[in-house]
Design a protein around this motif. Structure first.
Motif, PDB file in Angstrom:
ATOM      1  N   MET A   1       0.537  12.854 -10.760  1.00 35.37           N
ATOM      2  CA  MET A   1       1.069  11.519 -10.904  1.00 35.37           C
ATOM      3  C   MET A   1       1.428  12.111 -12.473  1.00 35.37           C
ATOM      4  O   MET A   1       0.767  11.970 -13.418  1.00 35.37           O
ATOM      5  CB  MET A   1       0.222  10.309 -10.550  1.00 35.37           C
ATOM      6  N   GLU A   2       2.180  11.650 -12.777  1.00 32.12           N
ATOM      7  CA  GLU A   2       2.705  11.280 -14.795  1.00 32.12           C
ATOM      8  C   GLU A   2       1.587  11.266 -15.480  1.00 32.12           C
ATOM      9  O   GLU A   2       1.256   9.768 -15.034  1.00 32.12           O
ATOM     10  CB  GLU A   2       4.022  11.343 -14.958  1.00 32.12           C
ATOM     11  N   SER A   3       1.733  11.888 -16.686  1.00 27.66           N
ATOM     12  CA  SER A   3       0.437  11.214 -17.924  1.00 27.66           C
ATOM     13  C   SER A   3       0.966   9.464 -17.920  1.00 27.66           C
ATOM     14  O   SER A   3      -0.602   9.057 -17.884  1.00 27.66           O
ATOM     15  CB  SER A   3      -0.145  11.834 -18.651  1.00 27.66           C
ATOM     16  N   LYS A   4       1.859   9.829 -18.365  1.00 23.36           N
ATOM     17  CA  LYS A   4       2.174   8.246 -18.802  1.00 23.36           C
ATOM     18  C   LYS A   4       1.870   6.895 -17.742  1.00 23.36           C
ATOM     19  O   LYS A   4       2.168   6.063 -18.018  1.00 23.36           O
ATOM     20  CB  LYS A   4       3.415   8.192 -18.983  1.00 23.36           C
ATOM     21  N   VAL A   5       2.362   7.584 -16.521  1.00 23.34           N
ATOM     22  CA  VAL A   5       2.444   6.412 -15.066  1.00 23.34           C
ATOM     23  C   VAL A   5       0.809   6.032 -14.824  1.00 23.34           C
ATOM     24  O   VAL A   5       0.345   5.089 -14.201  1.00 23.34           O
ATOM     25  CB  VAL A   5       3.000   6.772 -14.253  1.00 23.34           C
ATOM     26  N   GLN A   6      -0.108   7.377 -15.161  1.00 24.28           N
ATOM     27  CA  GLN A   6      -1.446   6.981 -14.538  1.00 24.28           C
ATOM     28  C   GLN A   6      -1.686   6.180 -15.644  1.00 24.28           C
ATOM     29  O   GLN A   6      -2.772   5.521 -15.709  1.00 24.28           O
ATOM     30  CB  GLN A   6      -1.875   8.675 -14.842  1.00 24.28           C
ATOM     31  N   GLU A   7      -1.123   6.216 -16.510  1.00 20.74           N
ATOM     32  CA  GLU A   7      -2.087   5.029 -18.035  1.00 20.74           C
ATOM     33  C   GLU A   7      -1.813   4.006 -17.568  1.00 20.74           C
ATOM     34  O   GLU A   7      -2.363   2.902 -17.837  1.00 20.74           O
ATOM     35  CB  GLU A   7      -1.246   6.169 -19.705  1.00 20.74           C
ATOM     36  N   LEU A   8      -0.619   3.370 -17.026  1.00 19.60           N
ATOM     37  CA  LEU A   8       0.127   1.980 -16.589  1.00 19.60           C
ATOM     38  C   LEU A   8      -0.973   2.149 -15.786  1.00 19.60           C
ATOM     39  O   LEU A   8      -1.111   0.882 -15.492  1.00 19.60           O
ATOM     40  CB  LEU A   8       1.504   2.107 -16.353  1.00 19.60           C
ATOM     41  N   VAL A   9      -0.501   2.988 -14.425  1.00 20.21           N
ATOM     42  CA  VAL A   9      -1.886   2.193 -13.492  1.00 20.21           C
ATOM     43  C   VAL A   9      -3.887   1.876 -13.720  1.00 20.21           C
ATOM     44  O   VAL A   9      -3.300   0.973 -13.123  1.00 20.21           O
ATOM     45  CB  VAL A   9      -1.440   3.711 -12.743  1.00 20.21           C
ATOM     46  N   ASN A  10      -4.091   3.350 -14.867  1.00 17.18           N
ATOM     47  CA  ASN A  10      -4.979   2.586 -15.005  1.00 17.18           C
ATOM     48  C   ASN A  10      -5.507   1.288 -15.694  1.00 17.18           C
ATOM     49  O   ASN A  10      -6.511   0.430 -16.019  1.00 17.18           O
ATOM     50  CB  ASN A  10      -5.487   3.921 -15.899  1.00 17.18           C
ATOM     51  N   ALA A  11      -3.982   1.193 -16.877  1.00 17.63           N
ATOM     52  CA  ALA A  11      -3.953  -0.215 -17.493  1.00 17.63           C
ATOM     53  C   ALA A  11      -4.219  -1.401 -16.753  1.00 17.63           C
ATOM     54  O   ALA A  11      -4.266  -2.492 -17.156  1.00 17.63           O
ATOM     55  CB  ALA A  11      -3.008  -0.105 -18.586  1.00 17.63           C
ATOM     56  N   GLY A  12      -3.905  -1.771 -15.310  1.00 14.45           N
ATOM     57  CA  GLY A  12      -2.962  -2.450 -14.186  1.00 14.45           C
ATOM     58  C   GLY A  12      -2.298  -2.984 -14.544  1.00 14.45           C
ATOM     59  O   GLY A  12      -1.481  -4.047 -13.731  1.00 14.45           O
ATOM     60  N   GLN A  13      -0.556  -2.375 -15.211  1.00 17.73           N
ATOM     61  CA  GLN A  13       0.609  -2.392 -15.225  1.00 17.73           C
ATOM     62  C   GLN A  13       1.270  -2.077 -13.943  1.00 17.73           C
ATOM     63  O   GLN A  13       2.015  -2.861 -13.845  1.00 17.73           O
ATOM     64  CB  GLN A  13       1.282  -2.087 -16.332  1.00 17.73           C
ATOM     65  N   MET A  14       0.659  -1.154 -13.222  1.00 13.64           N
ATOM     66  CA  MET A  14       1.521  -0.555 -12.599  1.00 13.64           C
ATOM     67  C   MET A  14       0.463  -0.569 -11.349  1.00 13.64           C
ATOM     68  O   MET A  14      -0.625  -0.208 -11.227  1.00 13.64           O
ATOM     69  CB  MET A  14       2.019   1.621 -12.352  1.00 13.64           C
ATOM     70  N   LEU A  15       0.651  -0.291  -9.664  1.00 12.63           N
ATOM     71  CA  LEU A  15      -0.182  -0.552  -8.923  1.00 12.63           C
ATOM     72  C   LEU A  15       0.428   0.766  -7.659  1.00 12.63           C
ATOM     73  O   LEU A  15       1.392   0.068  -7.600  1.00 12.63           O
ATOM     74  CB  LEU A  15      -0.948  -2.260  -8.205  1.00 12.63           C
ATOM     75  N   PRO A  16      -0.512   1.122  -6.886  1.00 11.94           N
ATOM     76  CA  PRO A  16      -0.057   1.711  -6.062  1.00 11.94           C
ATOM     77  C   PRO A  16       0.079   1.137  -4.895  1.00 11.94           C
ATOM     78  O   PRO A  16      -0.889   0.697  -4.108  1.00 11.94           O
ATOM     79  CB  PRO A  16      -1.189   3.273  -5.494  1.00 11.94           C
ATOM     80  N   LEU A  17       1.478   0.625  -4.439  1.00 10.72           N
ATOM     81  CA  LEU A  17       1.554  -0.514  -3.213  1.00 10.72           C
ATOM     82  C   LEU A  17       1.634   0.942  -2.324  1.00 10.72           C
ATOM     83  O   LEU A  17       3.228   1.104  -1.963  1.00 10.72           O
ATOM     84  CB  LEU A  17       2.933  -0.804  -3.587  1.00 10.72           C
ATOM     85  N   MET A  18       1.136  -0.038  -1.460  1.00 12.17           N
ATOM     86  CA  MET A  18       1.252   0.104   0.103  1.00 12.17           C
ATOM     87  C   MET A  18       2.352  -0.673   0.777  1.00 12.17           C
ATOM     88  O   MET A  18       3.466  -0.239   1.520  1.00 12.17           O
ATOM     89  CB  MET A  18      -0.518   0.046   0.881  1.00 12.17           C
ATOM     90  N   GLU A  19       2.162  -2.113   1.453  1.00  9.72           N
ATOM     91  CA  GLU A  19       3.410  -2.426   1.543  1.00  9.72           C
ATOM     92  C   GLU A  19       2.749  -3.924   1.377  1.00  9.72           C
ATOM     93  O   GLU A  19       1.465  -4.563  -0.300  1.00  9.72           O
ATOM     94  CB  GLU A  19       3.127  -2.767   3.116  1.00  9.72           C
TER      95      GLU A  19
END
Length: 209
Positions: A1-19
Motif C-alpha cells: 500500500m502506498e505510504s500516503k494511502v496508509q497514512e490516511l487509513v491509519n488516520a481513519g480517513q480511508m478504510l479497507p472496505l470489504m462490503e
C-alpha cells in the motif's frame, strides 16, 4: 500500500472496505429492523468458527475514502451498522463524525479487542476468548452477545456479563454450525437464568445478507 494511502487509513480517513449493503438486522436487540451495514476488513482475533474469514486480511480490501462510504450509506437507512472484521482495528472517529453530521444513528458490532473510538448510539459487544475486550468496551456496551459453540461458553458468558454495566442487555447466540446441538442447551440455560435472552441469526433463516 502506498505510504500516503496508509497514512490516511491509519488516520481513519480511508478504510479497507470489504462490503456494504442494505438489509434487515438479523441478530440481537435490533433484529428485524432495516439497517445499512458497512463491513470493514481487518481482524486478528482469529475465531476458528468465524463466518467471514475473508474479512481478516485488510490488504485485500480496497482503501476507500470515508466521505464516499458516507454518501452511499445515507441513501438507504437512518441506522448504520459498522462491523467487520474488527472495526476497532481502525480509528472510527472520522467516519462516525461524518455519519452523525448527516443525522445517522451509528451502531457497531465489535469484539472490543481494541480501544474504543468513534461516536456510537449502540454498541454490540461480542467478546472472544482469544482476545478479551478492553475495559472501555465493557463500559460502552449496550448489548452483550456471547456466541455459544460449546458448554464452556456458558461459563465464559457469565464472566463477561459480570464486567458490563447493569443496563447492558444480555444475549446468548448459537454458533451457526452448532445451532441444532446448542439451541436446546441455550433454551434450557435461559429458562434457568432469565437475565439472558436468546439471539438467533434470523437473517440466515431468511436467506438475506
Amino acid at each position: 500500500m502506498e505510504s500516503k494511502v496508509q497514512e490516511l487509513v491509519n488516520a481513519g480517513q480511508m478504510l479497507p472496505l470489504m462490503e456494504e449493503f442494505y438489509t434487515i438486522q438479523g441478530e440481537g436487540y435490533h433484529k428485524g429492523t432495516a439497517a445499512y451495514f458497512i463491513r470493514v476488513g481487518g481482524c486478528d482475533v482469529g475465531c476458528h468458527w468465524c463466518d467471514v474469514k475473508e474479512s481478516w486480511n485488510p490488504a485485500i480490501h480496497p482503501p476507500t475514502p470515508i466521505d464516499a462510504i458516507t454518501v452511499n450509506a445515507v441513501k438507504y437507512s437512518k441506522t448504520i451498522v459498522i462491523t467487520g472484521g474488527e472495526p476497532l482495528t481502525w480509528d472510527m472517529g472520522p467516519l462516525t463524525a461524518l455519519l452523525k453530521e448527516q443525522g445517522m444513528d451509528t451502531h457497531i458490532e465489535t469484539s472490543g479487542a481494541y480501544e474504543m473510538s468513534g461516536i456510537w448510539d449502540w454498541v454490540c459487544l461480542s467478546p472472544k476468548k482469544l482476545k478479551l475486550p478492553t475495559q472501555g468496551a465493557y463500559d460502552a456496551a449496550n448489548e452483550l452477545k456471547v456466541i455459544i459453540y460449546n458448554k464452556d461458553d456458558f461459563r465464559f458468558a457469565e464472566e463477561q456479563a459480570a464486567r458490563v454495566t447493569d443496563n447492558c442487555k444480555l444475549y446468548l447466540q448459537p454458533e451457526w454450525s452448532k445451532r441444532d446441538k446448542m439451541i436446546p442447551e441455550i433454551i434450557d440455560y435461559v429458562m434457568k437464568h432469565p437475565k439472558w435472552v436468546v439471539s438467533l441469526q434470523t437473517h440466515k433463516y431468511m436467506n438475506i445478507p
